[in-house]
Design a protein around this motif. Structure first.
Motif, PDB file in Angstrom:
ATOM      1  N   SER A  92     -51.082   6.301 -84.399  1.00 25.47           N
ATOM      2  CA  SER A  92     -51.403   5.779 -83.070  1.00 25.47           C
ATOM      3  C   SER A  92     -52.243   6.642 -82.153  1.00 25.47           C
ATOM      4  O   SER A  92     -52.742   6.315 -81.213  1.00 25.47           O
ATOM      5  N   PHE A  93     -52.292   7.987 -82.671  1.00 23.10           N
ATOM      6  CA  PHE A  93     -53.494   8.588 -81.985  1.00 23.10           C
ATOM      7  C   PHE A  93     -55.019   7.850 -81.986  1.00 23.10           C
ATOM      8  O   PHE A  93     -55.975   8.450 -81.415  1.00 23.10           O
ATOM      9  N   GLY A  94     -55.077   7.170 -82.848  1.00 25.35           N
ATOM     10  CA  GLY A  94     -56.320   6.677 -83.327  1.00 25.35           C
ATOM     11  C   GLY A  94     -56.744   5.944 -81.821  1.00 25.35           C
ATOM     12  O   GLY A  94     -58.006   5.166 -82.015  1.00 25.35           O
ATOM     13  N   SER A 115     -50.061   0.579 -80.426  1.00 22.73           N
ATOM     14  CA  SER A 115     -50.087   2.233 -80.436  1.00 22.73           C
ATOM     15  C   SER A 115     -49.652   2.672 -79.044  1.00 22.73           C
ATOM     16  O   SER A 115     -49.081   3.842 -79.188  1.00 22.73           O
ATOM     17  N   ILE A 116     -50.039   2.139 -77.917  1.00 22.27           N
ATOM     18  CA  ILE A 116     -49.523   2.487 -76.575  1.00 22.27           C
ATOM     19  C   ILE A 116     -47.838   2.562 -76.644  1.00 22.27           C
ATOM     20  O   ILE A 116     -47.382   3.378 -76.191  1.00 22.27           O
ATOM     21  N   ASN A 117     -47.525   1.464 -77.300  1.00 23.34           N
ATOM     22  CA  ASN A 117     -45.949   1.484 -77.196  1.00 23.34           C
ATOM     23  C   ASN A 117     -45.261   2.542 -77.984  1.00 23.34           C
ATOM     24  O   ASN A 117     -44.306   3.233 -77.549  1.00 23.34           O
ATOM     25  N   ARG A 118     -45.954   2.930 -79.082  1.00 18.01           N
ATOM     26  CA  ARG A 118     -45.331   3.844 -79.919  1.00 18.01           C
ATOM     27  C   ARG A 118     -45.442   5.199 -79.093  1.00 18.01           C
ATOM     28  O   ARG A 118     -44.749   6.280 -79.016  1.00 18.01           O
ATOM     29  N   GLU A 150     -51.689   5.488 -67.505  1.00 16.60           N
ATOM     30  CA  GLU A 150     -52.937   6.320 -67.908  1.00 16.60           C
ATOM     31  C   GLU A 150     -53.449   5.768 -69.108  1.00 16.60           C
ATOM     32  O   GLU A 150     -54.838   5.711 -69.308  1.00 16.60           O
ATOM     33  N   LEU A 151     -52.843   5.409 -70.146  1.00 16.18           N
ATOM     34  CA  LEU A 151     -53.183   4.951 -71.298  1.00 16.18           C
ATOM     35  C   LEU A 151     -54.033   3.409 -71.283  1.00 16.18           C
ATOM     36  O   LEU A 151     -54.909   3.414 -71.898  1.00 16.18           O
TER      37      LEU A 151
END
Length: 264
Positions: A92-94, A115-118, A150-151
């Motif tokens: 998810s850091f991708g 990825s944001i949710n994770r 922020e994301l």
């Protein structure tokens, strides 16, 4: 979580086991096993065991059941342990990598919501750890609402940074280090970039450290203190060659020190 090509390899090994268990033994590997049994000499240990255990005769089929299939299962376990990326949080850091951004601003709205949710779920919720009956609760590292905000907002700014030439996670992190306003606007994102750079993607770094440690601490050199061991590991890890000129400078500097007990 496993990479796709690794999962395909594991699936093919499971299929091979199923074929063997269904007595579908016409593949090349099994034929080689049969030919090997025909070439066993009477003087070998295997031949003596076969004669001694007439009631439980060792055949290619029984050898496959007792040794071959368990070996395949051990191989599958080794592959899973070596290539497992652990939690889905690491991939998810991708979302922080500029290379993964879409080509147009319009696509940013729905970009990488999974990825944001994770990330929000992992870093925005408390964790429970139980070991030998002892339970420890760890607080959430970030506020989930602030992290999600922020994301969502940073995606547009990351798009702008990519237009300016920031194409890697390292270059974006350097922008954070040089821009106080950027750090103040996205403090949690700045922390995520820091984590993305220090979290190892595998255990290879740790394994190399243990290998280096085993080379330094031997049976004849087993009374090194923790401080000296740490200093020797740092020197070996850097592995910089010392020429005579540099060595002379080091010796002269060491002679000039009043307190010669150095902290590495």
């Amino acid at each position: 979580m496993l990479p796709i090509h690794v999962k395909e390899t594991i699936d093919s090994l499971h299929l091979l086991v199923e074929n063997y268990q269904r007595n579908q033994l016409n593949d090349t590997e099994y034929q080689k096993c049969g030919e090997l049994f025909l070439e066993v000499d009477d003087r070998t240990n295997l031949a003596r065991r076969m004669r001694a255990a007439a009631a439980n005769e060792l055949t290619p089929e029984s050898f496959l059941e007792q040794t071959g299939i368990p070996l395949i299962y051990d191989l599958i376990q080794e592959i899973e342990d070596a290539f497992c990326t652990g939690s889905a949080v690491l991939p998810s850091f991708g979302i922080l990598d500029p290379h993964n951004l879409p080509d147009t601003v319009q696509e940013l709205l729905d970009y990488n919501q999974e990825s944001i949710n994770r990330l929000v779920e992992f870093y925005g919720t408390a964790k429970d750890d139980t070991f030998l009956g002892h339970r420890v609760q760890v607080r959430a590292q970030f506020d989930p609402v602030a992290l999600r905000t922020e994301l969502e907002n940073f995606k547009r700014h990351l798009f702008i940074l990519r237009r300016r030439g920031c194409t890697t996670i390292q270059s974006v992190y350097r922008e954070f280090c040089q821009d106080d306003v950027l750090r103040d606007c996205f403090p949690l994102i700045y922390h995520l970039y820091y984590l993305a750079l220090i979290i190892p993607s595998s255990t290879a770094v740790v394994e190399r450290g243990f290998s280096l440690l085993s080379n330094i601490i031997t049976k004849k050199r087993n009374r090194l203190t923790e401080q000296n061991t740490d200093a020797l590991m740092r020197i070996c890890h850097r592995n910089k060659e010392l020429c005579d000129e540099n060595l002379e400078k080091l010796v002269d500097n060491f002679k000039g020190l009043r307190k010669r007990k150095l902290q590495m």
